[in-house]
Design a protein around this motif. Structure first.
Motif: not given
Ligand SMILES: Nc1ncnc2c1ncn2[C@@H]1O[C@H](COP(=O)(O)OP(=O)(O)OP(=O)(O)O)[C@@H](O)[C@H]1O
Ligand SMILES: [Mg+2]
Length: 235
Positions: A198-222
């Motif tokens: 997350l320290g080097v990412s510009t954007v991050a996504s969370i994947m659960l059960h074969g779907r991306i459930t959330r995409t956003g700024p790394p700090a929020e995703i953390a």
């Protein structure tokens, strides 16, 4: 600007069984996109689709705006898509130098590959005569990344760079990732545990059960990760 990589409602998996149930993801040129999620979420499968190893059963895979569903992994590799697989993908019975020599098939000279690898990872130079499989996990990962750099990729797909490695080594590897991104390489990086990436990412996504459930700024995703992992097991 056209994203370098775009997945629209991608379905796919193994045989007749889909493990991806409509994945949507965009990687803008020059970005580092972290794809995070627990065991079995479908992260490696997603990279398999992006690298042409798994043909999607539905949806659209676009590279630089061009649909590439069903295009072979070799053709995608020639087009600049490079996967560093989970478990590293090096030749464990060859020395470091011999491994580097194996990477020349992509048309870059051995001298260039070696110089580049040793500049990025001075430790590989010290260990150049060592059998790759006897090096530490971190050193093997450095060698695997050297393979990726040898092909001059425009899109780099990294699977669990940090697996089994000490935090300091992971940090060092992610510093290299940041440098590659600064040189203009677009990077999709999969991790189960997030902190280092997350320290080097510009954007991050969370994947659960074969779907991306959330995409956003790394700090929020953390902040949302713990909840996603814990909550993710119940549905
Ligand atoms: N070769 C295969 N054949 C059949 N099923 C597979 C195969 N590889 C993975 N799967 C299944 O697909 C699902 C997604 O696996 P995948 O490897 O994509 O998960 P992942 O998110 O990378 O997990 P991890 O964090 O453990 O690496 C899992 O249920 C897994 O068992
Ligand atoms: Mg995986």
């Amino acid at each position: 600007m056209t994203p370098i990589l775009e997945l629209n409602n991608i379905r796919g998996g193994y045989g007749t069984i889909d493990v991806l149930h409509g994945v949507n993801l965009k990687l803008e040129a020059g970005q580092v996109h972290a794809l995070l999620g627990p065991n079995g979420a479908g992260k490696t499968t997603t990279l398999g689709v992006c690298s042409g190893q798994i043909v999607p059963s539905g949806g659209q895979l676009l590279i630089s705006g061009r649909e590439v569903n069903g295009v072979s992994s070799d053709a995608l590799a020639r087009a600049g898509v490079c996967l560093v697989p989970e478990g590293r993908g090096i030749f464990p019975n060859l020395t470091v130098t011999e491994n580097l020599r194996m990477f020349t098939h992509a048309g870059v000279s051995f001298a260039d590959i070696q110089e580049n690898a040793f500049r990025q990872f001075p430790r590989l130079q010290e260990r150049r005569k060592q059998i790759a499989g006897t090096m530490s996990g971190g050193e093997q990962q450095m060698l695997a990344m050297s393979r990726a750099l040898a092909v001059n990729p425009s899109l780099l797909l990294l699977d669990e760079l940090s697996m089994g490695l000490a935090p300091l080594i992971v940090e060092e590897l992610y510093e290299r990732v940041a440098e590659l991104a600064a040189e203009g390489i677009s990077i999709l990086v999969v991790e189960q545990f997030a902190q280092a990436v997350l320290g080097v990412s510009t954007v991050a996504s969370i994947m659960l059960h074969g779907r991306i459930t959330r995409t956003g700024p790394p700090a929020e995703i953390a902040e949302e990760l713990t909840e996603a992992y814990l909550g993710g097991t119940t549905h």
